[in-house]
Design an enzyme around this catalytic site. Structure first.
Site, PDB file in Angstrom:
ATOM      1  N   SER A 162       0.701  -1.295  -0.144  1.00  0.00           N
ATOM      2  CA  SER A 162       0.096  -0.094  -0.154  1.00  0.00           C
ATOM      3  C   SER A 162       0.794   1.302  -0.078  1.00  0.00           C
ATOM      4  O   SER A 162       1.912   1.336   0.420  1.00  0.00           O
ATOM      5  CB  SER A 162      -0.820  -0.295   1.434  1.00  0.00           C
ATOM      6  OG  SER A 162      -1.711   1.271   1.596  1.00  0.00           O
ATOM      7  N   TYR A 209      -0.904  -0.209  10.581  1.00  0.00           N
ATOM      8  CA  TYR A 209      -1.271  -0.688   9.438  1.00  0.00           C
ATOM      9  C   TYR A 209       0.033  -0.307   8.433  1.00  0.00           C
ATOM     10  O   TYR A 209       0.645  -1.162   7.342  1.00  0.00           O
ATOM     11  CB  TYR A 209      -2.487  -0.351   8.743  1.00  0.00           C
ATOM     12  CG  TYR A 209      -2.725  -0.355   7.487  1.00  0.00           C
ATOM     13  CD1 TYR A 209      -3.285  -1.621   6.970  1.00  0.00           C
ATOM     14  CD2 TYR A 209      -2.604   0.425   6.207  1.00  0.00           C
ATOM     15  CE1 TYR A 209      -3.478  -2.056   5.715  1.00  0.00           C
ATOM     16  CE2 TYR A 209      -3.194   0.287   4.932  1.00  0.00           C
ATOM     17  CZ  TYR A 209      -3.203  -1.151   4.807  1.00  0.00           C
ATOM     18  OH  TYR A 209      -3.617  -1.492   3.365  1.00  0.00           O
TER      19      TYR A 209
HETATM   20  N1  LIG Z   1      -8.988  -0.865  -0.015  1.00  0.00           N
HETATM   21  C1  LIG Z   1      -7.924  -0.260  -0.025  1.00  0.00           C
HETATM   22  O1  LIG Z   1      -8.274   1.249  -0.262  1.00  0.00           O
HETATM   23  C2  LIG Z   1      -6.627  -0.407  -0.050  1.00  0.00           C
HETATM   24  C3  LIG Z   1      -5.421   0.336  -0.388  1.00  0.00           C
HETATM   25  C4  LIG Z   1      -4.260  -0.212  -0.742  1.00  0.00           C
HETATM   26  C5  LIG Z   1      -3.984  -1.515  -0.180  1.00  0.00           C
HETATM   27  N2  LIG Z   1      -5.079  -2.439   0.097  1.00  0.00           N
HETATM   28  C6  LIG Z   1      -4.698  -3.717   0.397  1.00  0.00           C
HETATM   29  O2  LIG Z   1      -5.505  -4.634  -0.534  1.00  0.00           O
HETATM   30  C7  LIG Z   1      -5.713  -5.932   0.121  1.00  0.00           C
HETATM   31  C8  LIG Z   1      -7.147  -6.041  -0.127  1.00  0.00           C
HETATM   32  O3  LIG Z   1      -8.038  -4.910   0.592  1.00  0.00           O
HETATM   33  P1  LIG Z   1      -9.453  -4.934   0.406  1.00  0.00           P
HETATM   34  O4  LIG Z   1      -9.861  -3.606   0.406  1.00  0.00           O
HETATM   35  O5  LIG Z   1      -9.906  -5.757  -0.742  1.00  0.00           O
HETATM   36  O6  LIG Z   1      -9.920  -5.673   1.584  1.00  0.00           O
HETATM   37  P2  LIG Z   1     -11.174  -6.296   2.198  1.00  0.00           P
HETATM   38  O7  LIG Z   1     -12.278  -6.045   1.049  1.00  0.00           O
HETATM   39  O8  LIG Z   1     -11.302  -5.946   3.618  1.00  0.00           O
HETATM   40  O9  LIG Z   1     -10.868  -7.970   2.077  1.00  0.00           O
HETATM   41  C9  LIG Z   1      -9.989  -8.638   2.972  1.00  0.00           C
HETATM   42  C10 LIG Z   1     -10.171 -10.052   2.609  1.00  0.00           C
HETATM   43  O10 LIG Z   1      -9.096 -10.712   3.587  1.00  0.00           O
HETATM   44  C11 LIG Z   1     -10.061 -12.000   4.182  1.00  0.00           C
HETATM   45  N3  LIG Z   1      -9.547 -11.955   5.370  1.00  0.00           N
HETATM   46  C12 LIG Z   1      -9.563 -11.111   6.468  1.00  0.00           C
HETATM   47  N4  LIG Z   1      -8.933 -11.595   7.559  1.00  0.00           N
HETATM   48  C13 LIG Z   1      -8.459 -12.712   7.351  1.00  0.00           C
HETATM   49  C14 LIG Z   1      -7.895 -13.841   7.885  1.00  0.00           C
HETATM   50  N5  LIG Z   1      -7.609 -13.442   9.153  1.00  0.00           N
HETATM   51  N6  LIG Z   1      -7.562 -14.912   7.234  1.00  0.00           N
HETATM   52  C15 LIG Z   1      -7.923 -15.224   6.108  1.00  0.00           C
HETATM   53  N7  LIG Z   1      -8.420 -14.079   5.435  1.00  0.00           N
HETATM   54  C16 LIG Z   1      -8.933 -12.987   5.855  1.00  0.00           C
HETATM   55  C17 LIG Z   1     -11.543 -11.428   4.133  1.00  0.00           C
HETATM   56  O11 LIG Z   1     -12.473 -12.399   4.238  1.00  0.00           O
HETATM   57  P3  LIG Z   1     -12.988 -13.125   5.651  1.00  0.00           P
HETATM   58  O12 LIG Z   1     -13.210 -11.894   6.320  1.00  0.00           O
HETATM   59  O13 LIG Z   1     -14.061 -13.773   5.093  1.00  0.00           O
HETATM   60  O14 LIG Z   1     -11.878 -13.653   6.064  1.00  0.00           O
HETATM   61  C18 LIG Z   1     -11.431 -10.795   2.538  1.00  0.00           C
HETATM   62  O15 LIG Z   1     -11.593 -11.791   1.562  1.00  0.00           O
HETATM   63  C19 LIG Z   1      -5.104  -5.811   1.564  1.00  0.00           C
HETATM   64  O16 LIG Z   1      -3.958  -6.343   1.805  1.00  0.00           O
HETATM   65  C20 LIG Z   1      -5.202  -4.114   1.834  1.00  0.00           C
HETATM   66  O17 LIG Z   1      -4.094  -3.904   2.853  1.00  0.00           O
HETATM   67  C21 LIG Z   1      -6.435  -1.960   0.287  1.00  0.00           C
END
Ligand SMILES: NC(=O)c1ccc[n+]([C@@H]2O[C@H](COP(=O)([O-])OP(=O)(O)OC[C@H]3O[C@@H](n4cnc5c(N)ncnc54)[C@H](OP(=O)(O)O)[C@@H]3O)[C@@H](O)[C@H]2O)c1
Length: 274
Positions: free
Chosen positions: A136, A149
């Site tokens: 990120s 984070y």
């Molecule tokens: N959203 C943003 O703006 C953004 C920006 C930069 C980088 N990122 C990075 O991109 C990635 C995806 O982000 P996102 O926004 O798509 O996240 P998200 O919608 O919150 O999805 C998180 C995913 O991880 C799974 N997860 C959470 N805790 C877990 C655990 N303990 N074990 C296994 N799986 C788990 C969740 O499913 P369950 O809850 O069912 O386990 C879900 O499938 C992350 O690494 C985030 O840091 C996001």
């Protein structure tokens, strides 16, 4: 890497970016093992994409070997490992819940390190593999409310840079993804925290950031794997910040280890024999 027929192990598959990644890899003919905790949404997504659902809690470090074994028992050796599961800790460090901090480190940093360790020997032996990490811009720039984070993401980026060095001269590739805000519930939560929201608003006001769509990010990641690209940095306007932040690391690496030469790369000992 040719994605058609490749086995992609994707964590966080049911999330905003994860489901777009799953669709993107599936569209290119990859065979997918999808990981998340919630079995219901995971089974539904796997059903839609003809993928395999593997419910697991990746904060349980002791169970990560079993995750890899189950994935490889199902669809064979992992060709592409995508570390996408991640969780934000949205609080000043003085107020954060210690258990939440530990879980974020376990999911965002320990799980990618351990899962990579588990699949790498096979990838090196087969001379085929690609490791992708969703880091990120919060690992590049510091934001109030995102100290923990950001630390996990900076650690992940740094680990990928070190891994790239270790893989010199081998056939295994890496892609580090450093993206800004993506339209998602995670981003909605982050912008509800006033100090973090103010810092993001300033970056938006200076036109350093813009909101990204999950399909845009997923498309760039899938394309980077298909073309063996080392970095995805989005939005493009913020990419120089990530490159500048990485520059001291590259400079110090050059001073300490020397410039890579064609001979050194050809003669490099593959990590698996060390
Ligand atoms: N959203 C943003 O703006 C953004 C920006 C930069 C980088 N990122 C990075 O991109 C990635 C995806 O982000 P996102 O926004 O798509 O996240 P998200 O919608 O919150 O999805 C998180 C995913 O991880 C799974 N997860 C959470 N805790 C877990 C655990 N303990 N074990 C296994 N799986 C788990 C969740 O499913 P369950 O809850 O069912 O386990 C879900 O499938 C992350 O690494 C985030 O840091 C996001």
């Amino acid at each position: 890497m040719l994605l058609e027929g490749s086995h992609v192990l994707l964590t966080g598959a049911t999330g905003t970016i994860g489901s777009a990644l799953a669709a993107g890899f599936a569209a290119l003919g990859a065979r997918l093992t999808l990981v998340a905790r919630g079995a219901g949404p995971l089974t539904d997504l796997a059903g839609e994409l003809g993928a395999t659902a593997l419910p697991a809690d990746l904060t349980r470090t002791d169970e990560l070997a079993d995750v890899v074994t189950r994935a490889e028992d199902g669809l064979g050796p992992v060709d592409v490992l995508v570390h996408n599961a991640g969780v934000e800790v949205l609080d000043e460090l003085a107020d954060a819940d210690p258990a939440e901090l530990a879980a974020a480190v376990a999911l965002n940093l320990t799980a990618p390190l351990v899962l990579t360790r588990l699949v790498l020997p096979g990838m090196l032996a087969r001379r085929r593999g690609h490791v992708v990490a969703l880091s990120s811009l919060a690992g590049v720039a510091s934001f109030p409310g995102l100290a923990a984070y950001g630390a996990t993401k900076a650690g992940l980026t740094h680990a990928m840079a070190g891994l790239r060095l270790e893989l010199r001269g081998t056939a295994v590739r890496t892609t580090t993804v450093e993206v800004g805000p993506v339209e998602s519930p995670m981003m909605d939560r982050i912008t509800e925290h006033p100090p973090t929201a103010r810092a993001f608003a300033r970056a938006h006001g200076l036109h350093l950031l813009r909101s990204l769509g999950p399909d845009e990010v997923a498309g760039a990641v899938v394309d980077a794997v298909a073309r063996d690209r080392r970095h995805v940095r989005l939005p493009r306007r913020a990419a120089p910040l990530a490159a500048v932040a990485a520059a001291p690391r590259a400079l110090v690496r050059t001073v300490l280890t020397g410039l890579p030469t064609a001979t050194a790369t050809r003669n490099a000992t593959p990590a698996r024999t060390r």
